[in-house]
Scaffold this motif. Structure first.
Motif, PDB file in Angstrom:
ATOM      1  N   UNK A 114       0.824  -1.218   0.000  1.00 50.73           N
ATOM      2  CA  UNK A 114       0.000   0.000   0.000  1.00 50.73           C
ATOM      3  C   UNK A 114       0.858   1.269   0.000  1.00 50.73           C
ATOM      4  N   UNK A 115       2.056   1.198   0.558  1.00 53.34           N
ATOM      5  CA  UNK A 115       2.881   2.405   0.621  1.00 53.34           C
ATOM      6  C   UNK A 115       3.807   2.543  -0.570  1.00 53.34           C
ATOM      7  N   UNK A 116       3.998   1.462  -1.341  1.00 51.35           N
ATOM      8  CA  UNK A 116       4.884   1.585  -2.506  1.00 51.35           C
ATOM      9  C   UNK A 116       4.107   1.601  -3.814  1.00 51.35           C
ATOM     10  N   UNK A 117       2.814   1.321  -3.745  1.00 51.32           N
ATOM     11  CA  UNK A 117       1.986   1.423  -4.949  1.00 51.32           C
ATOM     12  C   UNK A 117       1.363   2.813  -4.949  1.00 51.32           C
ATOM     13  N   UNK A 118       1.401   3.480  -6.104  1.00 52.24           N
ATOM     14  CA  UNK A 118       0.832   4.828  -6.151  1.00 52.24           C
ATOM     15  C   UNK A 118      -0.311   4.908  -7.158  1.00 52.24           C
ATOM     16  N   UNK A 119      -1.131   5.922  -6.967  1.00 50.45           N
ATOM     17  CA  UNK A 119      -2.290   6.175  -7.815  1.00 50.45           C
ATOM     18  C   UNK A 119      -2.124   7.593  -8.349  1.00 50.45           C
ATOM     19  N   UNK A 120      -2.427   7.805  -9.640  1.00 48.99           N
ATOM     20  CA  UNK A 120      -2.220   9.125 -10.249  1.00 48.99           C
ATOM     21  C   UNK A 120      -3.456  10.005 -10.100  1.00 48.99           C
ATOM     22  N   UNK A 121      -3.202  11.229  -9.669  1.00 45.62           N
ATOM     23  CA  UNK A 121      -4.236  12.269  -9.629  1.00 45.62           C
ATOM     24  C   UNK A 121      -3.686  13.423 -10.458  1.00 45.62           C
ATOM     25  N   UNK A 122      -4.038  13.457 -11.741  1.00 42.91           N
ATOM     26  CA  UNK A 122      -3.393  14.422 -12.628  1.00 42.91           C
ATOM     27  C   UNK A 122      -1.901  14.166 -12.611  1.00 42.91           C
ATOM     28  N   UNK A 123      -1.074  15.205 -12.407  1.00 42.47           N
ATOM     29  CA  UNK A 123       0.381  15.026 -12.425  1.00 42.47           C
ATOM     30  C   UNK A 123       0.941  14.473 -11.112  1.00 42.47           C
TER      31      UNK A 123
END
Ligand SMILES: [Zn+2]
Ligand SMILES: [Zn+2]
Length: 174
Positions: A114-123
Motif C-alpha cells: 500500500x505504501x509503494x503502490x501509487x495512484x495518479x491524480x493528474x500530475x
C-alpha cells in the motif's frame, strides 16, 4: 453536523511528529494532520486547548478556492489491496516486542504494498494507502489540483457536505 471519520485509519507508525489519530478542535473546526495528509471539517465539539503549535492549515488549503475542476475520487474497491486485505496494516515483521522501534510498539506496520503502490491524480502520485483512506471519507469525495500543479504539489479534496483536505504527492511507483 457531525461527521464520522475513522481517524485511526490514517495512523502511520512511521510518522511521530503529529498524528492523524489526535485531531484538534480549532474554533468550530476539527483538524488532523500528520504532515502528509490534512483533514478539516466543521464540528460542534467545544474547542480544546493543546500543547504546541498547529500548522497554518487555512493558508495551505487556500489554493482550493481557485480550483474549478473537481473529479470523483477513485472508489475504495478500485484501491483495494490483496496483500493486507485493504486494512493498510500488517503484523510487524521485524517485531522486537516491547519497545520495538520498527512498529513504535503497536505490533503492526504499514502494508508495504500500500505504501509503494501509487495512484495518479493528474500530475501527482499518491500512495495507495492514503488514496484508499481518503476514499472512505463521507461521500461525495472529489479531488482537484492547482492548474500549475507539478508532481510535488498537493492533491486537494472535498468530502461530505463541508469537509476539506489535502494529501502530499510522492514519487510514482508502478
Ligand atoms: Zn514491532
Ligand atoms: Zn496493502
Amino acid at each position: 453536523m457531525t461527521t464520522e471519520i475513522n481517524w485511526t485509519e490514517f495512523y502511520d507508525p512511521s510518522i511521530t511528529r503529529c498524528a492523524m489519530n489526535e485531531p484538534r478542535i480549532i474554533g468550530n473546526l476539527k483538524v488532523a494532520t500528520n504532515a502528509n495528509v490534512l483533514i478539516v471539517h466543521p464540528t460542534d465539539e467545544p474547542e480544546a486547548k493543546f500543547e504546541g503549535r498547529f500548522p497554518d492549515f487555512e493558508s495551505f488549503l487556500q489554493p482550493m478556492t481557485r480550483i474549478t475542476e473537481w473529479d470523483d475520487w477513485p472508489s475504495e474497491t478500485l484501491l483495494a489491496c490483496s496483500e493486507c486485505d485493504s486494512i493498510g496494516l500488517s503484523e510487524c515483521d521485524e517485531c522486537e516486542g516491547e519497545g520495538c522501534p520498527a512498529c513504535d510498539d503497536c505490533g503492526e506496520s504499514i502494508c508495504g504494498t500500500c505504501t509503494t503502490t501509487t495512484v495518479e491524480f493528474g500530475p501527482v502520485s499518491i500512495t495507495k494507502l492514503y488514496a484508499r483512506n481518503i476514499s472512505k471519507l463521507p461521500r461525495p469525495v472529489k479531488w482537484g489540483v492547482r492548474a500549475d500543479a507539478t508532481k510535488d504539489a498537493p492533491v486537494f479534496f472535498t468530502f461530505g457536505s463541508d469537509g476539506r483536505g489535502a494529501v502530499m504527492g510522492c514519487e510514482p511507483h508502478a
